[in-house]
Design an enzyme around this catalytic site. Structure first.
Site, PDB file in Angstrom:
ATOM      1  N   GLU A 117       0.704  -1.216   0.097  1.00 24.01           N
ATOM      2  CA  GLU A 117      -0.077  -0.027  -0.065  1.00 24.01           C
ATOM      3  C   GLU A 117       0.903   1.213   0.046  1.00 24.01           C
ATOM      4  O   GLU A 117       0.473   2.227   0.200  1.00 24.01           O
ATOM      5  CB  GLU A 117      -0.965  -0.043   1.243  1.00 24.01           C
ATOM      6  CG  GLU A 117      -1.948  -1.240   1.169  1.00 24.01           C
ATOM      7  CD  GLU A 117      -2.833  -1.394   0.376  1.00 24.01           C
ATOM      8  OE1 GLU A 117      -2.905  -0.293  -0.642  1.00 24.01           O
ATOM      9  OE2 GLU A 117      -3.533  -2.376   0.094  1.00 24.01           O
ATOM     10  N   HIS A 140      -2.824   2.382   8.039  1.00 18.76           N
ATOM     11  CA  HIS A 140      -4.027   1.679   7.582  1.00 18.76           C
ATOM     12  C   HIS A 140      -3.800   0.277   8.400  1.00 18.76           C
ATOM     13  O   HIS A 140      -2.934  -0.305   8.798  1.00 18.76           O
ATOM     14  CB  HIS A 140      -3.458   1.261   6.031  1.00 18.76           C
ATOM     15  CG  HIS A 140      -4.341   0.087   5.481  1.00 18.76           C
ATOM     16  ND1 HIS A 140      -5.861   0.345   5.548  1.00 18.76           N
ATOM     17  CD2 HIS A 140      -4.292  -1.165   5.246  1.00 18.76           C
ATOM     18  CE1 HIS A 140      -6.364  -0.905   4.905  1.00 18.76           C
ATOM     19  NE2 HIS A 140      -5.509  -1.759   4.848  1.00 18.76           N
ATOM     20  N   HIS A 142      -7.279  -2.724   9.886  1.00 16.35           N
ATOM     21  CA  HIS A 142      -8.533  -3.250   9.721  1.00 16.35           C
ATOM     22  C   HIS A 142      -9.207  -3.438  10.743  1.00 16.35           C
ATOM     23  O   HIS A 142      -9.512  -4.456  11.709  1.00 16.35           O
ATOM     24  CB  HIS A 142      -8.336  -4.861   9.048  1.00 16.35           C
ATOM     25  CG  HIS A 142      -7.524  -4.876   8.105  1.00 16.35           C
ATOM     26  ND1 HIS A 142      -7.028  -6.167   7.546  1.00 16.35           N
ATOM     27  CD2 HIS A 142      -7.072  -4.045   6.907  1.00 16.35           C
ATOM     28  CE1 HIS A 142      -6.390  -5.855   6.473  1.00 16.35           C
ATOM     29  NE2 HIS A 142      -6.592  -4.556   6.167  1.00 16.35           N
ATOM     30  N   GLU A 170     -17.560  12.385  22.569  1.00 16.00           N
ATOM     31  CA  GLU A 170     -16.340  13.228  22.267  1.00 16.00           C
ATOM     32  C   GLU A 170     -15.991  13.061  20.735  1.00 16.00           C
ATOM     33  O   GLU A 170     -15.203  13.653  20.148  1.00 16.00           O
ATOM     34  CB  GLU A 170     -15.030  12.768  23.047  1.00 16.00           C
ATOM     35  CG  GLU A 170     -15.316  13.229  24.296  1.00 16.00           C
ATOM     36  CD  GLU A 170     -14.239  12.950  25.511  1.00 16.00           C
ATOM     37  OE1 GLU A 170     -13.220  12.188  24.958  1.00 16.00           O
ATOM     38  OE2 GLU A 170     -14.234  13.216  26.340  1.00 16.00           O
ATOM     39  N   HIS A 211     -13.112  -2.935   3.677  1.00 14.37           N
ATOM     40  CA  HIS A 211     -11.539  -3.331   3.769  1.00 14.37           C
ATOM     41  C   HIS A 211     -11.019  -2.984   5.098  1.00 14.37           C
ATOM     42  O   HIS A 211     -10.410  -3.762   5.863  1.00 14.37           O
ATOM     43  CB  HIS A 211     -11.010  -2.799   2.503  1.00 14.37           C
ATOM     44  CG  HIS A 211      -9.238  -3.182   2.711  1.00 14.37           C
ATOM     45  ND1 HIS A 211      -8.657  -3.742   1.455  1.00 14.37           N
ATOM     46  CD2 HIS A 211      -8.522  -3.178   3.635  1.00 14.37           C
ATOM     47  CE1 HIS A 211      -7.322  -3.703   1.991  1.00 14.37           C
ATOM     48  NE2 HIS A 211      -7.315  -3.498   3.358  1.00 14.37           N
TER      49      HIS A 211
HETATM   50  O1  2HA Z   1      -0.702  -4.973   3.663  1.00 12.63           O
HETATM   51  O2  2HA Z   1      -3.744  -4.554   4.856  1.00 12.63           O
HETATM   52  O3  2HA Z   1      -4.340  -3.605   2.221  1.00 12.63           O
HETATM   53  C1  2HA Z   1      -1.932  -5.670   4.176  1.00 12.63           C
HETATM   54  C2  2HA Z   1      -3.206  -4.787   3.856  1.00 12.63           C
HETATM   55  C3  2HA Z   1      -3.434  -4.419   2.532  1.00 12.63           C
HETATM   56 ZN    ZN Z   2      -5.448  -3.711   4.301  1.00 12.82          ZN
END
Ligand code: 2HA
Ligand code: ZN
Length: 272
Positions: A117, A140, A142, A170, A211
């Site tokens: 990414e 990034h 999840h 908040e 995602h």
């Molecule tokens: O690199 O989360 O979106 C692993 C990820 C890809």
């Molecule tokens: Zn990811």
């Protein structure tokens, strides 16, 4: 005498942040990636900046970032392992003068490269730096409940933000600009990078539909805290969404909060 890079605060912080994110269950397997813009002077206390280990093509042009140095998580690497072997799971790269190559200054031992990414990270840095010159971090991840919410809630930016704001007092003070939302897209591509950067002009948090999320901020703590606040709100939503709602934080109350904290909030995301 150069100092030991494994003791550098920025390496330690990367280890602590990734370990924390793994343990709260956001970053299964190789899920998630982090990039952190470093101060050249600070890095030079630990590394000889004239010594390039490898050159890695990035596949896109980042003229705005020429000469800038980032510590970044590696492709296919597990957050779970970063603290035990930072030198294989992390790398320090500098964007070369051509704007399309990354010069490896440290890490990615055993032939590793930066996260898949990388385009979305670098393009997000460019976008955020234009809005806030202090921005240094892009994460990034999840986060479980935010992701769960993606499957049962409208992905419209106003509606999604409004629900999050309603879930914790908040929230409107922590992310007054709301959250940006992208539809499901193929990850790891320049296109998702461009779409993310475009949203980053207006938002520090961008949801990648079904995602995960992108967050940006001035340091690792602040950026993590921002995503954590979104995730907490999403958790409250998921815990309460299939029960009758008896009480709620009203739009007038959210407005009162935003005005009290003197934040520049998205008035059009409220229904007043
Ligand atoms: O690199 O989360 O979106 C692993 C990820 C890809
Ligand atoms: Zn990811």
């Amino acid at each position: 005498m150069r100092k030991n890079i494994l003791k550098a605060p920025f390496v330690k912080e990367m280890c602590m942040t990734t370990a924390n994110m793994y343990r709260i269950g956001w970053d299964e397997r190789n899920g998630g990636n982090v990039s952190y813009l470093l101060d050249e002077k600070e890095v030079s206390k630990y590394l000889n900046l004239n010594k390039v280990i490898r050159r890695i093509p990035t596949g896109f042009e980042a003229k705005e970032l020429i000469g800038k140095i980032f510590i970044v998580t590696g492709r296919g690497k597990y957050f779970k392992n970063v603290e035990y072997s930072p030198e294989t799971n992390l790398g320090i790269v500098r964007i070369a003068n051509d704007g399309t190559t990354a010069e490896l200054l440290w890490g990615f031992e055993g032939g590793g490269v930066f996260t898949s990414e990388f385009p979305a990270h670098m393009m997000s840095h460019i976008a955020r730096l234009k809005v806030d010159p202090e921005n240094r971090v892009v994460i990034h991840t999840h986060p479980t409940h935010t992701l769960a919410m993606n499957f049962i809630h409208d992905l419209d930016e106003k509606k999604f933000t409004h629900t999050l704001w309603e879930m914790c007092t908040e929230c409107i003070a922590v992310f007054p600009e709301g959250v940006g939302v992208l539809p499901w897209m193929l990850c790891g591509t320049n296109s998702i990078g461009e779409a993310t950067a475009n949203k980053m002009k207006d938002f520090r948090v961008v949801v990648w539909g079904m995602h995960g999320v992108y967050g940006a901020g001035k340091d690792l703590d602040e950026t993590f805290g921002l995503i954590e606040t979104v995730e907490k709100a999403a958790q409250i939503y998921v815990l309460t969404c299939n029960r009758p709602r008896i009480n709620t934080i009203k739009d007038e109350q959210m407005q009162e909060l935003a005005e009290y904290f003197k934040v520049n909030y998205r008035k059009d995301f409220l229904n007043l």
